[in-house]
Design a protein around this motif. Structure first.
Motif, PDB file in Angstrom:
ATOM      1  N   MET A 103      42.053  60.455  42.656  1.00 25.12           N
ATOM      2  CA  MET A 103      40.697  60.469  41.635  1.00 25.12           C
ATOM      3  C   MET A 103      40.329  61.638  40.930  1.00 25.12           C
ATOM      4  O   MET A 103      40.702  62.427  41.297  1.00 25.12           O
ATOM      5  N   LYS A 104      39.849  61.480  39.496  1.00 23.35           N
ATOM      6  CA  LYS A 104      39.159  62.288  38.974  1.00 23.35           C
ATOM      7  C   LYS A 104      38.821  61.758  38.984  1.00 23.35           C
ATOM      8  O   LYS A 104      37.732  61.476  38.705  1.00 23.35           O
ATOM      9  N   ILE A 105      37.386  62.685  40.068  1.00 26.00           N
ATOM     10  CA  ILE A 105      35.585  63.147  39.769  1.00 26.00           C
ATOM     11  C   ILE A 105      35.086  64.166  39.556  1.00 26.00           C
ATOM     12  O   ILE A 105      35.204  64.923  39.538  1.00 26.00           O
ATOM     13  N   PRO A 106      33.699  64.588  38.342  1.00 24.14           N
ATOM     14  CA  PRO A 106      33.726  65.215  37.896  1.00 24.14           C
ATOM     15  C   PRO A 106      32.915  65.825  39.113  1.00 24.14           C
ATOM     16  O   PRO A 106      31.883  65.833  39.840  1.00 24.14           O
ATOM     17  N   ILE A 107      32.518  67.489  38.247  1.00 22.94           N
ATOM     18  CA  ILE A 107      31.872  68.431  38.750  1.00 22.94           C
ATOM     19  C   ILE A 107      29.950  68.344  38.503  1.00 22.94           C
ATOM     20  O   ILE A 107      29.542  68.155  37.420  1.00 22.94           O
ATOM     21  N   ARG A 108      28.868  67.587  39.817  1.00 21.97           N
ATOM     22  CA  ARG A 108      28.301  67.113  38.967  1.00 21.97           C
ATOM     23  C   ARG A 108      26.376  67.530  39.881  1.00 21.97           C
ATOM     24  O   ARG A 108      27.123  67.861  41.635  1.00 21.97           O
TER      25      ARG A 108
ATOM     26  N   THR B  50      30.129  58.524  36.894  1.00 16.12           N
ATOM     27  CA  THR B  50      31.185  58.932  37.710  1.00 16.12           C
ATOM     28  C   THR B  50      31.596  57.414  37.922  1.00 16.12           C
ATOM     29  O   THR B  50      31.224  56.467  37.902  1.00 16.12           O
ATOM     30  N   PRO B  51      32.351  57.934  38.335  1.00 18.51           N
ATOM     31  CA  PRO B  51      33.558  56.382  39.113  1.00 18.51           C
ATOM     32  C   PRO B  51      32.939  55.980  40.621  1.00 18.51           C
ATOM     33  O   PRO B  51      32.084  56.600  41.346  1.00 18.51           O
TER      34      PRO B  51
END
Length: 211
Positions: free
Chosen positions: A104-109, A117-118
């Motif tokens: 998965m491509k997961i953002p830094i938040r 977000t996914p």
């Protein structure tokens, strides 16, 4: 000039230049974990109250006995622990390594910033919940009460650089967000990838380097 005297002068120059805070902040290493709403929790654990396994440093927060399997289209992570108390939003906090394992491509938040977000699936022995959003890599941050924040000269939401790590593998982590609340105990939160990079284990401390 004696060698030790020269070393002391150089150290003072470097410290003054970086403006390193004198007070050290304990580091808390966050493994992958899950926050749940009451609705999602009841769907995953009907008629099973959330149970405390271990109290955490921040007041009222705990690691629960209950765990879940986190499932993506390309993989899964088993026995991911739930953190309590229950929240107003459901969120899964993973490391970059975890994200790669799940494909998965997961953002830094920052925690709670889950718009866009996914989604991800959560599975228990009783059922499953498909979150439409909420998978994040938690942005490194520092919890401070207002009195300590004032002592450091930092403000809510400000980003600072922080010196962490062992003597032989110390690193400077940039873009660390300050989070202020009078209920907080001073503590810096990083994930397992960041801890491994800096050879952090056991009781470790960080020093703020004001930008």
């Amino acid at each position: 000039m004696e060698r030790e005297e020269l070393k002391a002068i150089i150290k003072k120059i470097v410290t003054d230049k970086l403006n390193v805070a004198e007070t050290e902040i304990p580091i808390g290493v966050s493994n992958r974990h899950i926050h749940l709403t009451e609705k999602d929790y009841k769907q995953l654990f009907p008629d099973e109250p959330i149970q405390v396994k271990k109290w955490l440093k921040q007041p009222g927060e705990f690691a629960a006995e209950q765990t879940l399997t986190v499932v993506s289209d390309k993989g899964e992570l088993q026995r991911v622990r739930i953190l309590g108390p229950l929240r107003k939003f459901s969120q899964v906090e993973l490391s970059k390594t975890d994200a790669r394992m799940l494909g998965m491509k997961i953002p830094i938040r920052v925690s709670g910033d889950i718009e866009g977000t996914p989604g991800i699936k959560l599975v228990s022995k009783y059922g499953e919940v498909c979150l439409p959003k909420g998978a994040i890599i938690a942005k490194r941050h520092i919890h401070l009460p207002e009195s300590v924040a004032n002592e450091y000269g930092v403000k809510q939401g400000e980003e600072v650089s922080v010196l962490v790590g062992s003597e032989i593998r110390s690193v400077v982590l940039n873009h660390c967000t300050i989070r202020i609340n009078n209920q907080f105990i001073p503590e810096m939160h990083i994930d397992t990838d960041e801890a491994n990079a800096a050879d952090i284990a056991g009781d470790s401390f960080a020093k703020i380097i004001k930008s």
